[in-house]
Every structure is written in C-alpha cells, then in structure tokens.
Scaffold this motif. Structure first.
Motif, PDB file in Angstrom:
ATOM      1  N   LEU A   1      38.848 -32.686   5.310  1.00  0.00           N
ATOM      2  CA  LEU A   1      38.523 -31.791   4.205  1.00  0.00           C
ATOM      3  C   LEU A   1      39.465 -30.590   4.148  1.00  0.00           C
ATOM      4  O   LEU A   1      39.914 -30.190   3.077  1.00  0.00           O
ATOM      5  CB  LEU A   1      37.067 -31.327   4.317  1.00  0.00           C
ATOM      6  N   ILE A   2      39.759 -30.022   5.312  1.00  0.00           N
ATOM      7  CA  ILE A   2      40.692 -28.891   5.354  1.00  0.00           C
ATOM      8  C   ILE A   2      42.074 -29.341   4.903  1.00  0.00           C
ATOM      9  O   ILE A   2      42.727 -28.691   4.074  1.00  0.00           O
ATOM     10  CB  ILE A   2      40.769 -28.298   6.772  1.00  0.00           C
ATOM     11  N   ALA A   3      42.523 -30.462   5.450  1.00  0.00           N
ATOM     12  CA  ALA A   3      43.858 -30.963   5.129  1.00  0.00           C
ATOM     13  C   ALA A   3      43.983 -31.319   3.649  1.00  0.00           C
ATOM     14  O   ALA A   3      44.991 -31.005   3.006  1.00  0.00           O
ATOM     15  CB  ALA A   3      44.178 -32.177   5.997  1.00  0.00           C
ATOM     16  N   LEU A   4      42.975 -31.949   3.100  1.00  0.00           N
ATOM     17  CA  LEU A   4      43.024 -32.333   1.691  1.00  0.00           C
ATOM     18  C   LEU A   4      42.960 -31.119   0.766  1.00  0.00           C
ATOM     19  O   LEU A   4      43.611 -31.093  -0.277  1.00  0.00           O
ATOM     20  CB  LEU A   4      41.872 -33.290   1.376  1.00  0.00           C
TER      21      LEU A   4
ATOM     22  N   LYS B   1      36.578 -34.701  15.201  1.00  0.00           N
ATOM     23  CA  LYS B   1      35.879 -34.236  13.993  1.00  0.00           C
ATOM     24  C   LYS B   1      36.720 -34.601  12.766  1.00  0.00           C
ATOM     25  O   LYS B   1      37.302 -33.745  12.097  1.00  0.00           O
ATOM     26  CB  LYS B   1      35.632 -32.733  14.067  1.00  0.00           C
ATOM     27  N   GLY B   2      36.782 -35.898  12.494  1.00  0.00           N
ATOM     28  CA  GLY B   2      37.670 -36.390  11.453  1.00  0.00           C
ATOM     29  C   GLY B   2      37.327 -35.894  10.058  1.00  0.00           C
ATOM     30  O   GLY B   2      38.221 -35.600   9.271  1.00  0.00           O
ATOM     31  N   LEU B   3      36.037 -35.783   9.736  1.00  0.00           N
ATOM     32  CA  LEU B   3      35.626 -35.357   8.398  1.00  0.00           C
ATOM     33  C   LEU B   3      36.045 -33.917   8.123  1.00  0.00           C
ATOM     34  O   LEU B   3      36.645 -33.614   7.085  1.00  0.00           O
ATOM     35  CB  LEU B   3      34.107 -35.495   8.238  1.00  0.00           C
ATOM     36  N   GLU B   4      35.743 -33.022   9.056  1.00  0.00           N
ATOM     37  CA  GLU B   4      36.107 -31.610   8.887  1.00  0.00           C
ATOM     38  C   GLU B   4      37.611 -31.443   8.773  1.00  0.00           C
ATOM     39  O   GLU B   4      38.120 -30.696   7.928  1.00  0.00           O
ATOM     40  CB  GLU B   4      35.569 -30.773  10.063  1.00  0.00           C
TER      41      GLU B   4
END
Length: 429
Positions: free
Chosen positions: A378-381, A372-375
């Motif tokens: 977003l959290i990491a960014l 789940k690369g997008l999720e």
C-alpha cells in the motif's frame, strides 16, 4: 547489530547506484552525441527500463526475500526460489524481446515520439527490449548472492557492470561511431558482466544455493512477488512518473521540456537508488531476526536504517539547492537556455520530496522484509503510482510546469501520512 547492518546497507547502496548509472551514463554521452533530441528519445524510453527493472526486481528480490525467510525457519526447499526466479524471469522477459523484434516503432510512438524523435531512438529501444532477459536475470543473480551472505560480491558485480557500461558507452559511441546504438549495446551487455561476476560466489564453496531442475511454479512466483512488490514499485514508479510527466510536458511545452525532465529524472533515479539500497540492504538481517521473533533487533534495524536514510536525504537536497546550474550543465551540451531554465527550477522543487521519500521507501522495505506484504504494498503503490499520477494531473492544470515539479514532493507527503496511520494499526517498531 549496527555494524552488521552497515555491512549490508553500504554495499547494497553502491550496487543500486551502480545499476542507476546504466541510464545516467547513457544520458551523459547521448547528450554529447545527439543533444536535446537524444535526451528526449532516451527519456521516452525510460518507462520501458522502469517496467523491465520493476518486473526483474519483483521476481528476483521477492524470491530472495522469501528464500531468506524460509531459510531462517529451516525449510528444506528454500533454494527452489532461486531456480523458479530464473525460469520465470526468462518467460516474462520473452514478451519484451518479441516487442523489440516485431514492433519497436509502435511502442516508441505510443510513448510520445514524433517523427524526429522516432528517427533518433528507434534502434535504441529495439536493442533495449531485446536485452530484457539480461536485465531481469541480473536482479535474481545479485539478490541471491547478497542474501547468501556475500553482499560484497553483489556490490562488486553491480559496480563492475556499471564501470563497463560507462567505458563502453564511450568506446561504442565515439571511437567506434555507433551513436545511440552503441549506448544501447553497452547498457544491454552490462548486466551480463554483473552476472558473470556473481558466478564467483555461485561456484565457490561458500555458496548454499542450488539450481533445482523443476518446472516453474506459479504458486512460488506469487509468494515471492508478494514480498517483491516494494522492489517492483520502487523501480516502476520511476517509469510511471516519467511516462506521465512526459505526456504532460509534451502538451505544455514540447520536446525541450521533456529533455529538461530527462535531466531531473536521471538525478532522481540515482537518489531513489540510494534509498532503495538502504531499503533492500536492511532486508536480509530484518528477515532473519523476524524469523527468530527478535522484536528488539527489528526495532534497532528499522531505526538505524531511518537515520542512515535521513543523512543521505539531507546531503542530496543541500547539493541540489546549492548547485542546480552545475548539475544541469552536465547534460546540457548544447547550452540550451530554455532547457536550463526549466531544469534548474524543476530539480530544486522536485528534490524537496526526498526529505520525505526516504521514510516512505525505508518503511515500505522494512514492512516487506518482516512479512507485512499488504502494508508494504500500500505504501509503495501510493507513492509510486497512485498519488504521483493524481497530483501530476491536478497540479499541472493549476500551475503549469511548476505544478509538474511539485507533484513528487506533495505525493510523498500524502504517502507519509498514510504510512503513519498504518504504523498505528501494526506492531510498534
């Protein structure tokens, strides 16, 4: 499952902590050799470490994660990610080498150094930049060893290099009287020691990874980086936070405030490394069971990792709340009253954020490991770049230096709310 997960998490925590000791050892010995000015110079260079480590981890950890996912479903070219990661790391790191040779003074001034700090830190940053290839390659070497069922060797590699760094920091700086040049050399050589230890696995019969002679693949690099964004942000967030805080603190109170933050940043670096260790440690198993569509095993891995992180978080915060003066004194060789006043208050406020940060870091790592690369991104960014920068500027305007320290816990709380909303729209774990 839990026992198998500990087999990956614990060595990875130790390995990540060993990596963070590169800078921690530098700070301790530099505080003795060069005092507050030395700590300030080092703290201004920390964003450079952050960028180098972030790019190295994105390429190395992301490639190793993609290797694990492809290997789990039986793709024959899974090992291509190893050679591609090495070649790409060499290409990217060459930019830093050029910067170190041609204009290190310009870079250090851009980071906020005045003439006095430039005189202390110029050679240090030059050496660090020239050793960028070894820093970046080390992430690929250790990540693939770990994902090739040899987590203990990866741990031994990183811990050995950490011990080397500490010992030779002392030898180079004091008996050999090289000062900050010695600190930079010890730190730069340390990842080479780590990669040498990793060769024990690569040259063994248990190794399943091969170096393939192919030109670098941009497509494979992008595929790897999509899953390595968590590792990237986990590393670069320290650099971005440090750089933003440095500029704000220089404006509010000058070099002493930056030195105080240097003390806090070093302990925060170790704390973050512990949680990144849990996050990256769960990755091989989580990727493996995800490839086999074992949802129940995914849930167990995720929940156990959160429990593990919670215990670490509580222990860290208790120690900081009870002994801030002891922790600050380690790096305050000049017994500066002003530095101590800033740092003791700051470290308590800052570390409250880790009561929430562990959830964000582990959740982001789990999303990455399960495709789940997008999720994950977003959290990491949010926690590593966007929220922390926004709140640092807003709160410093409202509350001065206290606001700078509060930016981290508040940004983590906002990210937690974002991550909670994401779980509602993704498969339950």
């Amino acid at each position: 499952m839990e026992k198998q997960l500990r087999r990956y998490i614990i060595p990875n925590i130790l390995a990540m902590t060993g990596t963070s000791c590169y800078v921690l050892a530098d700070t301790f010995f530099i505080s003795i050799a060069a005092g507050a000015d030395g700590i300030t110079a080092l703290n201004l260079v920390l964003p450079i470490y952050g960028i180098i480590f972030a790019l190295g981890s994105m390429v190395g950890v992301g490639s190793a994660t993609r290797y694990s996912l492809d290997k789990a479903v039986g793709k024959p070219d899974a090992s291509d990610y190893f050679s591609n990661a090495i070649l790409c790391a060499l290409l990217i790191s060459s930019i830093f080498v050029i910067g170190g040779i041609c204009f290190p003074d310009t870079i250090l001034r851009f980071l906020g150094a005045d003439d006095r700090i430039l005189n202390v830190g110029l050679t240090y940053i030059q050496i660090v930049l020239c050793f960028a290839p070894s820093f970046m390659l080390n992430y690929t070497f250790t990540a693939f060893v770990r994902n090739d069922n040899a987590p203990k060797i990866a741990m031994a590699a990183t811990l050995t290099s950490g011990v080397f760094n500490i010992v030779f920091d002392y030898i180079f700086m004091f008996p050999m009287k090289l000062g900050m040049v010695g600190a930079a050399l010890a730190t730069g050589i340390s990842p080479i020691v780590s990669m040498t230890v990793c060769m024990v696995h690569y040259l063994s019969k248990k190794n399943t990874i091969t170096f393939v002679k192919k030109l670098p693949s941009f497509q494979k690099l992008i595929a790897a980086c999509k899953l390595g964004i968590v590792a990237f942000v986990g590393e670069i967030s320290n650099g971005i936070t440090t750089m933003v805080f440095n500029f704000i603190l220089l404006d509010l109170a000058g070099n002493v405030a930056v030195a105080a933050y240097g003390v806090i940043a070093n302990f925060a670096l170790v704390a973050t490394a512990l949680f990144n260790g849990v996050s990256q440690g769960l990755q091989p198993l989580a990727s493996s069971v995800h490839g086999k569509f074992d949802n129940e095993a995914e849930k167990r891995i995720y929940r156990y990792a959160l429990k593990f992180g919670m215990v670490i978080s509580i222990c860290l915060v208790v120690i900081v709340m009870l002994f801030p003066d002891v922790l600050v004194r380690v790096f305050n060789s000049e017994n500066s009253i002003e530095l101590a006043a800033y740092a003791e208050v700051g470290i308590r406020l800052y570390f409250i954020g880790f009561l929430i940060a562990f959830v964000n870091i582990i959740k982001s790592g789990f999303f990455s490991a399960t495709g789940k690369g997008l999720e994950s991104s977003l959290i990491a960014l949010s926690r590593g770049v966007v929220s922390i920068v926004i709140f640092a500027f807003i709160l410093s305007k409202a509350f001065g230096i206290i606001g700078v320290w509060l930016a981290f816990p508040i940004s983590e709380a906002v990210t937690f709310l974002i991550a909670t909303q994401m779980e509602r729209i993704t498969p339950k774990v």
